[in-house]
Design a protein around this motif. Structure first.
Motif, mmCIF file in Angstrom:
data_model
loop_
_atom_site.group_PDB
_atom_site.id
_atom_site.type_symbol
_atom_site.label_atom_id
_atom_site.label_comp_id
_atom_site.label_asym_id
_atom_site.label_seq_id
_atom_site.Cartn_x
_atom_site.Cartn_y
_atom_site.Cartn_z
ATOM 1 N N PHE A 21 0.443 -1.544 0.139
ATOM 2 C CA PHE A 21 0.567 0.541 -0.290
ATOM 3 C C PHE A 21 0.553 0.632 0.219
ATOM 4 C CE2 PHE A 21 -2.118 3.374 1.915
ATOM 5 C CZ PHE A 21 -3.651 3.243 1.622
ATOM 6 N N ARG A 30 1.313 12.520 6.656
ATOM 7 C CA ARG A 30 2.979 11.965 7.310
ATOM 8 C C ARG A 30 4.229 13.511 7.562
ATOM 9 N NH1 ARG A 30 2.664 7.812 3.168
ATOM 10 N NH2 ARG A 30 2.328 9.137 1.770
ATOM 11 N N GLU A 82 6.530 1.863 14.907
ATOM 12 C CA GLU A 82 5.188 2.043 13.185
ATOM 13 C C GLU A 82 4.376 0.328 12.833
ATOM 14 O OE1 GLU A 82 4.045 3.672 8.599
ATOM 15 O OE2 GLU A 82 5.904 3.086 9.183
ATOM 16 N N LEU A 84 1.852 -0.186 11.658
ATOM 17 C CA LEU A 84 2.018 -0.433 9.851
ATOM 18 C C LEU A 84 2.253 0.323 9.006
ATOM 19 C CD1 LEU A 84 -1.799 -0.131 11.744
ATOM 20 C CD2 LEU A 84 -1.383 -2.477 11.225
ATOM 21 N N ALA A 86 3.580 -0.728 5.564
ATOM 22 C CA ALA A 86 3.022 -0.247 4.194
ATOM 23 C C ALA A 86 4.328 -0.592 3.496
ATOM 24 C CB ALA A 86 2.646 0.055 3.661
ATOM 25 N N ARG A 90 6.868 6.116 5.881
ATOM 26 C CA ARG A 90 7.163 7.048 6.899
ATOM 27 C C ARG A 90 7.878 6.510 7.562
ATOM 28 N NH1 ARG A 90 1.758 8.997 9.320
ATOM 29 N NH2 ARG A 90 0.853 8.146 7.868
ATOM 30 N N ASP A 108 4.815 -5.028 9.347
ATOM 31 C CA ASP A 108 4.450 -5.677 8.526
ATOM 32 C C ASP A 108 3.378 -6.831 8.979
ATOM 33 O OD1 ASP A 108 2.195 -3.442 6.294
ATOM 34 O OD2 ASP A 108 2.187 -5.491 6.244
ATOM 35 N N PHE A 109 2.137 -7.558 8.870
ATOM 36 C CA PHE A 109 2.182 -8.302 8.835
ATOM 37 C C PHE A 109 2.049 -8.880 7.365
ATOM 38 C CE2 PHE A 109 -3.091 -8.847 9.219
ATOM 39 C CZ PHE A 109 -2.820 -8.424 7.736
ATOM 40 N N ASP A 136 2.311 -10.137 13.244
ATOM 41 C CA ASP A 136 1.446 -9.332 13.179
ATOM 42 C C ASP A 136 1.117 -7.790 14.536
ATOM 43 O OD1 ASP A 136 -2.375 -9.108 13.847
ATOM 44 O OD2 ASP A 136 -2.097 -9.087 15.706
ATOM 45 N N ALA A 137 0.405 -6.493 13.878
ATOM 46 C CA ALA A 137 0.888 -5.966 15.161
ATOM 47 C C ALA A 137 0.522 -5.804 15.837
ATOM 48 C CB ALA A 137 -0.190 -4.405 14.099
ATOM 49 N N ASP A 157 -1.926 3.482 11.821
ATOM 50 C CA ASP A 157 -2.274 3.629 10.445
ATOM 51 C C ASP A 157 -2.456 2.970 9.317
ATOM 52 O OD1 ASP A 157 -2.176 5.574 9.092
ATOM 53 O OD2 ASP A 157 -0.590 5.088 7.221
ATOM 54 N N TYR A 159 -5.865 0.062 7.566
ATOM 55 C CA TYR A 159 -7.402 1.005 6.189
ATOM 56 C C TYR A 159 -8.147 0.623 7.331
ATOM 57 C CZ TYR A 159 -4.121 -2.075 3.927
ATOM 58 O OH TYR A 159 -3.072 -2.438 2.442
ATOM 59 N N PHE A 165 -5.955 -2.578 17.386
ATOM 60 C CA PHE A 165 -5.150 -2.702 17.524
ATOM 61 C C PHE A 165 -5.041 -1.780 19.187
ATOM 62 C CE2 PHE A 165 -5.344 -2.492 12.999
ATOM 63 C CZ PHE A 165 -4.988 -3.334 13.120
HETATM 64 N N1 SAM Z 1 1.790 3.810 7.526
HETATM 65 C C1 SAM Z 1 1.532 3.291 6.216
HETATM 66 C C2 SAM Z 1 1.891 4.464 5.434
HETATM 67 O O1 SAM Z 1 2.151 5.570 5.676
HETATM 68 O O2 SAM Z 1 2.331 4.562 3.865
HETATM 69 C C3 SAM Z 1 0.898 3.101 5.691
HETATM 70 C C4 SAM Z 1 -0.236 1.669 6.221
HETATM 71 S S1 SAM Z 1 -1.361 1.126 5.041
HETATM 72 C C5 SAM Z 1 -2.498 1.760 5.012
HETATM 73 C C6 SAM Z 1 -1.840 -0.242 6.475
HETATM 74 C C7 SAM Z 1 -1.260 -1.637 6.226
HETATM 75 O O3 SAM Z 1 -1.107 -2.062 7.312
HETATM 76 C C8 SAM Z 1 -1.090 -2.413 5.383
HETATM 77 O O4 SAM Z 1 0.756 -2.758 4.536
HETATM 78 C C9 SAM Z 1 -1.632 -4.225 5.686
HETATM 79 O O5 SAM Z 1 0.434 -5.104 5.035
HETATM 80 C C10 SAM Z 1 -0.768 -3.675 6.741
HETATM 81 N N2 SAM Z 1 -1.002 -4.426 8.260
HETATM 82 C C11 SAM Z 1 -3.090 -4.411 8.030
HETATM 83 N N3 SAM Z 1 -3.310 -5.501 9.310
HETATM 84 C C12 SAM Z 1 -2.079 -5.867 10.304
HETATM 85 C C13 SAM Z 1 -1.769 -6.615 11.154
HETATM 86 N N4 SAM Z 1 -3.023 -7.223 12.183
HETATM 87 N N5 SAM Z 1 -0.300 -6.351 11.621
HETATM 88 C C14 SAM Z 1 0.269 -5.884 10.891
HETATM 89 N N6 SAM Z 1 0.103 -5.609 9.968
HETATM 90 C C15 SAM Z 1 -0.988 -5.154 9.494
#
Ligand code: SAM
Length: 430
Positions: A21, A30, A82, A84, A86, A90, A108-109, A136-137, A157, A159, A165
């Motif tokens: 993403f 950011r 950070e 989550l 991606a 950030r 990230d997962f 997993d976060a 941050d 979706y 969380f």
């Molecule tokens: N912070 C990033 C930025 O500023 O560009 C964007 C983050 S994006 C909206 C969300 C990310 O969270 C995705 O890459 C997704 O794979 C990850 N994600 C979703 N659920 C998660 C979890 N339970 N544990 C870790 N990562 C997770």
């Protein structure tokens, strides 16, 4: 070969897959986070040094012991997660643009995301500061809930909704640390699905003129509720509604006594279906303190008596009930001024400097003691009149001796200390 190369701030990242993403529109999010963190890390370092110094004095311990107990090589550790991440953009920007940081964990997962973060960290030569993590976060944050392992700041941050969380996050931020939270599920928060909002945030959202500020206040109460379970509480520094999302920056502190004040910071929301008027009903106060000498303080301790009935006092139509929402201040004015000064002092560091300056200037002017707001067009729409110019309305309120301000969340907003009766009188005279 990289498919796409993206430059933002001092970072340059490569995107080799569309499965990871990246949203260019979030540059403002950011940039703002970098400005907030720059001021926060400065404060945090000063506070921790002062605390350590005090501890040293009170215990009267030697320098050696003092260093091993509170500091690492006589420096304060400032760690950021950070959760989550991606692309890692950030985290890389935090590493290159925020002073005082000693370590960042970019997690990230998704395995593709982690591979992308790793490559980008090397490309930006920030291997010394950024540790990449594939987990997993929540699992990662739970591993850091012990007070010695907590992060100075955690950035969430996701979706959509961040609530899954929050339980882990509120436990894994150090005392006086910062939690940065984005929510993008605005339809849910702005009243399109009040039942879903209750399930996710523990509060009923309402379709109102001030839904963007209400969304911020729902998220803040949700974080507070999670924190209170662990005898922790929040102090909001800055709360922003922008584009398609909201973003809050709150400090987390420990203290069971302070948690007792939470009910006095939350309110139910009575929204009139007829005239759109909103009345807040505080959830309560906290126990009277018999030793309190100041009568104003004493009043603040008393539980609020129920005052809002089923029908609106202005038009006799029914109320919809929403909330609870955070009804205490959503910004720290002094902190916001310092972030604004930081951006004005270094506009070259932020691609969206002008926008940040505009938003923070409005935030600084907001009436912090007045939750929610009227919107001029909706108010006149309700009574089928042509909308009065904003300046005329604002002057009328000020001439009557009351304060008035905009909210950064809406161009047509009116925050005011004036009673609703006066506002309707002004509308009637138009
Ligand atoms: N912070 C990033 C930025 O500023 O560009 C964007 C983050 S994006 C909206 C969300 C990310 O969270 C995705 O890459 C997704 O794979 C990850 N994600 C979703 N659920 C998660 C979890 N339970 N544990 C870790 N990562 C997770």
């Amino acid at each position: 070969t990289p498919k796409k190369s993206i430059k933002e701030g001092k970072a340059e990242i490569c995107l080799t897959t569309e499965k990871v993403f990246y949203n260019p529109v979030q540059e403002f999010n950011r940039d703002l986070s970098i400005a907030v963190l720059s001021v926060f890390t400065d404060d945090y370092k000063t506070e921790k040094l002062a605390k350590a110094e005090l501890k040293k004095k009170s215990k009267n311990i030697g320098q050696e012991e003092f260093i091993s107990e509170d500091c690492n090589n006589s420096e304060i550790e400032i760690t950021i997660l950070e959760a989550l991440s991606a692309t890692g953009l950030r985290s890389i920007r935090y590493a290159k643009e925020v002073p005082n940081i000693t370590k960042i964990v970019a997690n990230d997962f998704s395995i593709q995301a982690v591979e992308t973060i790793k490559a980008n960290v090397v490309h930006n030569q920030v291997e010394k500061l950024i540790e990449t993590n594939h987990d997993d976060a929540c699992m990662l944050m739970y591993k850091h809930k012990h007070p010695t392992k907590r992060f100075s700041a955690i950035d969430l941050d996701p979706y959509g909704c961040p609530s899954i969380f929050l339980d882990a996050a509120v436990q894994s931020v150090s005392d006086g640390g910062l939690l940065l939270v984005t929510a993008t599920d605005m339809a849910v928060l702005a009243g399109n699905s009040p039942e879903t909002c209750y399930c996710k945030y523990g509060a009923v959202s309402l379709k109102t003129k001030c839904c963007h500020e209400m969304a911020l206040r729902i998220l803040l109460q949700c974080i507070e509720q999670h924190a209170n379970r662990y005898s922790r509480y929040i102090v909001p520094l800055l709360s922003i509604s922008a584009d398609f999302y909201i973003r809050v920056f709150v400090k987390i502190y420990s203290g069971a006594i302070h948690c007792k004040k939470t009910t006095s910071k939350l309110s139910m929301v009575y929204h009139c279906v007829g005239c759109d008027h909103i009345t807040l009903q505080p959830l309560g106060g906290f126990k009277p303190n018999p030793s309190e000498k100041n009568p104003d303080q004493m009043k603040a301790y008393l539980p609020a008596a129920p005052t809002v009935g089923e029908y609106c006092v202005h038009c006799n139509q029914r109320h919809h009930l929403g909330g609870p929402i955070w009804s205490a201040p959503i910004h720290d004015e002094a902190f916001v001024s310092r972030v604004l000064m930081h951006v004005q002092g270094h506009p070259e560091l932020f691609g969206t400097a002008k926008r940040i300056e505009g938003v923070l200037s409005m935030v600084r002017e907001e009436l912090h003691s007045v939750p929610l707001y009227y919107t001029l067009d909706k108010m006149f729409g309700r009574v089928h009149l042509e909308t009065m110019p904003m300046m005329v309305m604002r002057s009328a309120i000020m001439n009557a001796g009351y304060k008035v301000s905009y909210s950064h969340a809406s161009k047509m907003s009116i925050k005011t200390t004036a009673p609703a009766q006066l506002i309707w009188d002004i509308v009637r005279t138009w």
